[in-house]
Design a protein around this motif. Sequence first.
Motif, PDB file in Angstrom:
ATOM      1  N   LEU A  59     -24.541  13.396 -60.307  1.00  0.00           N
ATOM      2  CA  LEU A  59     -23.374  13.844 -60.977  1.00  0.00           C
ATOM      3  C   LEU A  59     -22.792  15.171 -61.145  1.00  0.00           C
ATOM      4  O   LEU A  59     -21.535  15.441 -60.743  1.00  0.00           O
ATOM      5  CB  LEU A  59     -23.662  12.898 -62.253  1.00  0.00           C
ATOM      6  CG  LEU A  59     -23.588  11.492 -62.113  1.00  0.00           C
ATOM      7  CD1 LEU A  59     -24.047  11.034 -63.460  1.00  0.00           C
ATOM      8  CD2 LEU A  59     -22.367  10.771 -61.654  1.00  0.00           C
ATOM      9  N   TYR A  64     -19.073  16.680 -62.025  1.00  0.00           N
ATOM     10  CA  TYR A  64     -18.861  16.042 -63.558  1.00  0.00           C
ATOM     11  C   TYR A  64     -19.626  17.175 -64.130  1.00  0.00           C
ATOM     12  O   TYR A  64     -20.719  17.698 -63.915  1.00  0.00           O
ATOM     13  CB  TYR A  64     -19.517  15.000 -63.715  1.00  0.00           C
ATOM     14  CG  TYR A  64     -18.762  13.773 -63.184  1.00  0.00           C
ATOM     15  CD1 TYR A  64     -17.702  13.222 -63.894  1.00  0.00           C
ATOM     16  CD2 TYR A  64     -19.139  13.089 -62.128  1.00  0.00           C
ATOM     17  CE1 TYR A  64     -16.743  12.229 -63.724  1.00  0.00           C
ATOM     18  CE2 TYR A  64     -18.192  11.951 -61.633  1.00  0.00           C
ATOM     19  CZ  TYR A  64     -17.206  11.521 -62.481  1.00  0.00           C
ATOM     20  OH  TYR A  64     -16.414  10.764 -62.231  1.00  0.00           O
ATOM     21  N   GLN A  68     -19.373  15.842 -70.049  1.00  0.00           N
ATOM     22  CA  GLN A  68     -18.572  14.794 -69.842  1.00  0.00           C
ATOM     23  C   GLN A  68     -19.572  13.558 -69.581  1.00  0.00           C
ATOM     24  O   GLN A  68     -19.282  12.338 -69.726  1.00  0.00           O
ATOM     25  CB  GLN A  68     -17.848  14.902 -68.315  1.00  0.00           C
ATOM     26  CG  GLN A  68     -16.752  15.656 -68.551  1.00  0.00           C
ATOM     27  CD  GLN A  68     -16.107  15.957 -67.040  1.00  0.00           C
ATOM     28  OE1 GLN A  68     -16.802  16.715 -66.209  1.00  0.00           O
ATOM     29  NE2 GLN A  68     -14.921  15.659 -66.894  1.00  0.00           N
ATOM     30  N   ILE A  69     -20.741  13.790 -68.881  1.00  0.00           N
ATOM     31  CA  ILE A  69     -21.645  12.733 -68.566  1.00  0.00           C
ATOM     32  C   ILE A  69     -22.260  12.193 -69.983  1.00  0.00           C
ATOM     33  O   ILE A  69     -22.589  10.944 -70.380  1.00  0.00           O
ATOM     34  CB  ILE A  69     -22.847  13.139 -67.527  1.00  0.00           C
ATOM     35  CG1 ILE A  69     -22.408  13.898 -66.285  1.00  0.00           C
ATOM     36  CG2 ILE A  69     -24.071  12.205 -67.372  1.00  0.00           C
ATOM     37  CD1 ILE A  69     -23.158  14.551 -65.613  1.00  0.00           C
ATOM     38  N   ALA A  91     -15.185   8.029 -64.730  1.00  0.00           N
ATOM     39  CA  ALA A  91     -13.943   8.514 -64.266  1.00  0.00           C
ATOM     40  C   ALA A  91     -12.848   8.381 -65.428  1.00  0.00           C
ATOM     41  O   ALA A  91     -11.929   9.327 -65.687  1.00  0.00           O
ATOM     42  CB  ALA A  91     -13.527   8.487 -62.986  1.00  0.00           C
ATOM     43  N   ASN A  94     -13.348  10.203 -68.530  1.00  0.00           N
ATOM     44  CA  ASN A  94     -12.912  11.594 -68.572  1.00  0.00           C
ATOM     45  C   ASN A  94     -11.566  11.871 -68.125  1.00  0.00           C
ATOM     46  O   ASN A  94     -10.872  12.653 -68.607  1.00  0.00           O
ATOM     47  CB  ASN A  94     -13.880  11.997 -67.000  1.00  0.00           C
ATOM     48  CG  ASN A  94     -15.252  12.265 -67.636  1.00  0.00           C
ATOM     49  OD1 ASN A  94     -15.656  12.415 -68.617  1.00  0.00           O
ATOM     50  ND2 ASN A  94     -16.069  12.049 -66.619  1.00  0.00           N
ATOM     51  N   GLU A 247      -9.025  15.747 -63.517  1.00  0.00           N
ATOM     52  CA  GLU A 247      -9.611  15.254 -62.301  1.00  0.00           C
ATOM     53  C   GLU A 247      -9.548  16.088 -60.974  1.00  0.00           C
ATOM     54  O   GLU A 247     -10.410  16.400 -60.331  1.00  0.00           O
ATOM     55  CB  GLU A 247      -8.816  13.770 -61.772  1.00  0.00           C
ATOM     56  CG  GLU A 247      -9.598  13.120 -60.639  1.00  0.00           C
ATOM     57  CD  GLU A 247     -10.844  12.623 -60.957  1.00  0.00           C
ATOM     58  OE1 GLU A 247     -11.613  12.158 -59.899  1.00  0.00           O
ATOM     59  OE2 GLU A 247     -11.191  12.717 -62.205  1.00  0.00           O
ATOM     60  N   ARG A 250     -12.271  18.681 -61.378  1.00  0.00           N
ATOM     61  CA  ARG A 250     -13.534  17.918 -61.191  1.00  0.00           C
ATOM     62  C   ARG A 250     -14.095  17.688 -60.016  1.00  0.00           C
ATOM     63  O   ARG A 250     -15.101  18.008 -59.707  1.00  0.00           O
ATOM     64  CB  ARG A 250     -13.437  16.624 -62.161  1.00  0.00           C
ATOM     65  CG  ARG A 250     -14.932  16.256 -62.112  1.00  0.00           C
ATOM     66  CD  ARG A 250     -14.955  14.535 -62.711  1.00  0.00           C
ATOM     67  NE  ARG A 250     -14.199  13.744 -61.663  1.00  0.00           N
ATOM     68  CZ  ARG A 250     -14.941  13.553 -60.341  1.00  0.00           C
ATOM     69  NH1 ARG A 250     -16.142  13.812 -60.029  1.00  0.00           N
ATOM     70  NH2 ARG A 250     -14.454  12.620 -59.280  1.00  0.00           N
TER      71      ARG A 250
END
Length: 254
Positions: A59, A64, A68-69, A91, A94, A247, A250
């Motif tokens: 990830l 990421y 975020q995780i 996603a 996020n 996004e 990312r």
Amino acid sequence: MFFYVLMQGAMWLGTQDDPQHLPRAGELQMTDVFGCFHLLVGGEKMSKSRGNFITGDQLLQDGYSADQIRYYLALLGLSEKPSSFDVDKLAERNNFLAGPMNATFERPISAAHSKFGGRIPEGVLADKIVADTARIVARYVKCMERADYPTMLYEVENYARIINSLFNQHKPHDDRRPEEGRRDALHASFYVLKNLMIMLYPFVPETMDRVRESLRLPADVFRIDELGQPMPAGHEVGPKLAYFPCEAERKPKT
């Protein structure tokens, strides 16, 4: 579960000169132990032998951040039930963090710099905002004690909407609106923002530390007794920083 609760404790005791003594003040103490159900993929338990697993390294390589995780995993409620890890839902969450949540952090800081000389203006906190804060803090403490992270995070997200509501109603960034309302709204926004920063710190510490830098608050501000304590009028804030990546940011570089 057995490894961490029994073996790790035994290993800690084995490193002590006196293996009979209990942890003293200031030493790491495990006062509560929370078990977790299985993390699933496609409805099945993650398994290396089956090949249906996702690693943190994968990830991270996909762009990421650890914050975020961690935030997404906290929402799965693994202390209550087994849950599936869904990359599409990761996603989606996020996108929320990079959109509405980022706006919550950025709007007060931008308005302070563009209209109030980079400082928190004098203002009056509405009784309802103070009452809502007292309620969310009580819920936060209770949920953290039970490891009920999904309930708590969704309530914190609702609390964050106060800032967008204040901006939509009073528009602190718009000189054409009544100044008293603009000042009160921005003063209250920073009050809410500080509380958000502290409550979210256990889940997204790197991001909240950047918010703290923007607010020019000391590193020891992340304490439960700081919740509900406003920043003083005239406090100078720093510039916006990068908080949750969007996004486009990312995606890994090719």
